[in-house]
Design a protein around this motif. Structure first.
Motif, short mmCIF file in Angstrom:
data_model
loop_
_atom_site.label_atom_id
_atom_site.label_comp_id
_atom_site.label_asym_id
_atom_site.label_seq_id
_atom_site.Cartn_x
_atom_site.Cartn_y
_atom_site.Cartn_z
N PRO A 119 0.80 -1.22 0.00
CA PRO A 119 0.00 0.00 0.00
C PRO A 119 0.84 1.27 0.00
CG PRO A 119 -0.04 -1.01 2.17
CD PRO A 119 0.63 -1.99 1.25
N MET A 120 2.03 1.23 0.61
CA MET A 120 2.86 2.43 0.61
C MET A 120 3.33 2.76 -0.80
SD MET A 120 2.67 3.43 3.67
CE MET A 120 3.98 4.53 4.21
N THR A 121 3.64 1.74 -1.59
CA THR A 121 4.00 1.98 -2.99
C THR A 121 2.79 2.52 -3.75
OG1 THR A 121 5.64 0.20 -2.96
CG2 THR A 121 4.83 0.89 -5.11
N GLY A 122 1.61 1.98 -3.45
CA GLY A 122 0.40 2.47 -4.09
C GLY A 122 0.13 3.93 -3.76
N ILE A 123 0.33 4.31 -2.52
CA ILE A 123 0.09 5.70 -2.12
C ILE A 123 1.11 6.63 -2.78
CG2 ILE A 123 0.11 7.31 -0.17
CD1 ILE A 123 -0.98 4.94 1.55
N ALA A 124 2.38 6.20 -2.78
CA ALA A 124 3.41 7.01 -3.45
C ALA A 124 3.09 7.17 -4.93
CB ALA A 124 4.78 6.36 -3.26
N ASN A 125 2.61 6.09 -5.55
CA ASN A 125 2.22 6.17 -6.96
C ASN A 125 1.04 7.11 -7.14
OD1 ASN A 125 2.44 5.25 -9.75
ND2 ASN A 125 0.50 4.20 -9.38
N GLY A 126 0.15 7.14 -6.14
CA GLY A 126 -0.98 8.07 -6.20
C GLY A 126 -0.53 9.52 -6.19
N ILE A 127 0.50 9.83 -5.40
CA ILE A 127 1.03 11.19 -5.35
C ILE A 127 1.63 11.58 -6.71
CG2 ILE A 127 2.80 12.67 -4.31
CD1 ILE A 127 2.46 11.01 -1.73
N VAL A 128 2.45 10.67 -7.27
CA VAL A 128 3.07 10.93 -8.57
C VAL A 128 2.00 11.09 -9.65
CG1 VAL A 128 4.53 9.93 -10.37
CG2 VAL A 128 5.22 9.77 -7.97
N SER A 129 0.99 10.22 -9.61
CA SER A 129 -0.07 10.26 -10.62
C SER A 129 -0.90 11.54 -10.51
CB SER A 129 -0.97 9.03 -10.49
OG SER A 129 -0.23 7.84 -10.71
N THR A 130 -1.15 11.99 -9.28
CA THR A 130 -1.93 13.22 -9.11
C THR A 130 -1.16 14.41 -9.66
OG1 THR A 130 -2.98 12.29 -7.15
CG2 THR A 130 -3.17 14.66 -7.45
N LYS A 131 0.15 14.43 -9.44
CA LYS A 131 0.97 15.48 -10.03
C LYS A 131 0.93 15.39 -11.55
CE LYS A 131 3.84 18.65 -11.07
NZ LYS A 131 3.31 20.04 -11.12
N ALA A 132 1.01 14.17 -12.08
CA ALA A 132 1.06 13.99 -13.54
C ALA A 132 -0.24 14.40 -14.22
CB ALA A 132 1.38 12.53 -13.86
N PHE A 133 -1.37 13.99 -13.64
CA PHE A 133 -2.66 14.17 -14.31
C PHE A 133 -3.52 15.29 -13.72
CE2 PHE A 133 -1.74 9.50 -14.55
CZ PHE A 133 -1.32 9.50 -15.86
N GLY A 134 -3.17 15.74 -12.51
CA GLY A 134 -3.98 16.77 -11.86
C GLY A 134 -5.09 16.18 -11.02
N THR A 135 -5.57 16.96 -10.08
CA THR A 135 -6.63 16.47 -9.18
C THR A 135 -7.96 16.27 -9.89
OG1 THR A 135 -7.08 18.77 -8.53
CG2 THR A 135 -5.58 17.51 -7.12
N GLY A 136 -8.12 16.95 -11.04
CA GLY A 136 -9.37 16.81 -11.79
C GLY A 136 -9.51 15.47 -12.47
N SER A 137 -8.44 14.67 -12.50
CA SER A 137 -8.47 13.37 -13.18
C SER A 137 -9.14 12.29 -12.34
CB SER A 137 -7.06 12.93 -13.52
OG SER A 137 -6.32 12.65 -12.34
N GLY A 138 -9.30 12.54 -11.04
CA GLY A 138 -9.89 11.55 -10.16
C GLY A 138 -8.97 10.40 -9.83
N VAL A 139 -7.67 10.57 -10.11
CA VAL A 139 -6.73 9.46 -9.88
C VAL A 139 -6.55 9.17 -8.39
CG1 VAL A 139 -4.60 10.83 -9.79
CG2 VAL A 139 -4.55 8.52 -10.74
N GLU A 140 -6.93 10.12 -7.55
CA GLU A 140 -6.80 9.89 -6.10
C GLU A 140 -7.72 8.78 -5.60
OE1 GLU A 140 -7.60 14.07 -5.63
OE2 GLU A 140 -5.87 14.25 -4.28
#
Length: 199
Positions: free
Chosen positions: A84-105
């Motif tokens: 899960p820690m890798t998943g959360i870190a990936n979530g941070i990177v993905s949110t930066k990449a796609f923006g909060t409007g992408s719903g990736v969180e």
């Protein structure tokens, strides 16, 4: 067919562990890593080829997901924690990449589920830490991330929200099925334990 059967045997051997909780964590990690290369293709389908470049940043987490079973062989709880820690870190990177409007969180939800379900009562501190970290990341202000790494329109964001919601829901269902297997394995082990004691 023989190649597929050989691949399945290799994956099954790599995911194997004497702890059903680690088996579940290992399979989650393998499935996530297996699916990551397809995410740019899904993104291509919904936003176009010219806006998929940021998705390649998600590959930074792939080696860590793939390493979960190997780590779990030596340190079972660390292996489960790594997932899960890798998943959360990936979530941070993905949110930066796609923006909060992408719903990736939304992918923080499966991470929280893992934190809640794949740690024993004696490991509750680790599970609570995962949940707290995931919740903390969810509440990071939008300004922390800045602008996404591509110019996504409102229509692009709507399409990505749908894609990410479907992907996260599928992952949650998969985790639920694995957890039902963990419960069944634990019940069988308890029955054998009781039978051994009664004998």
């Amino acid at each position: 067919m023989k190649s597929l059967a050989r691949l399945w045997r290799c994956l099954n051997a790599y995911a194997a562990h004497n702890d059903p909780m680690n088996v579940a964590a290992n399979w989650i990690a393998i499935v996530v890593a297996w699916n990551q290369p397809f995410y740019p293709l899904y993104l291509w389908a919904v936003v176009g080829a010219d806006k998929i470049a940021p998705s390649f940043l998600t590959f930074l987490s792939t080696p860590f997901f793939l390493a979960v079973p190997a780590v779990a062989r030596r340190h079972p709880m660390i292996g489960r924690l790594m997932l899960p820690m890798t998943g959360i870190a990936n979530g941070i990177v993905s949110t930066k990449a796609f923006g909060t409007g992408s719903g990736v969180e939304i992918f923080l939800l499966p991470c929280a589920l893992i934190g809640a379900a794949l740690f024993r009562p004696s490991e509750r501190a680790a599970g609570l830490a995962v949940i707290a970290f995931g919740a903390g990341v969810y509440f990071i202000p939008d300004r922390f991330y800045g602008l996404p790494l591509a110019a996504y329109s409102a229509a692009d964001n709507a399409a990505m929200v749908g894609l990410n919601a479907l992907s996260a829901t599928t992952l949650i269902v998969f985790i639920g099925l694995l957890l039902s297997g963990v419960v069944a394995a634990s019940e069988k082990r308890d029955v054998r334990h009781r039978a051994g004691n009664s004998g």
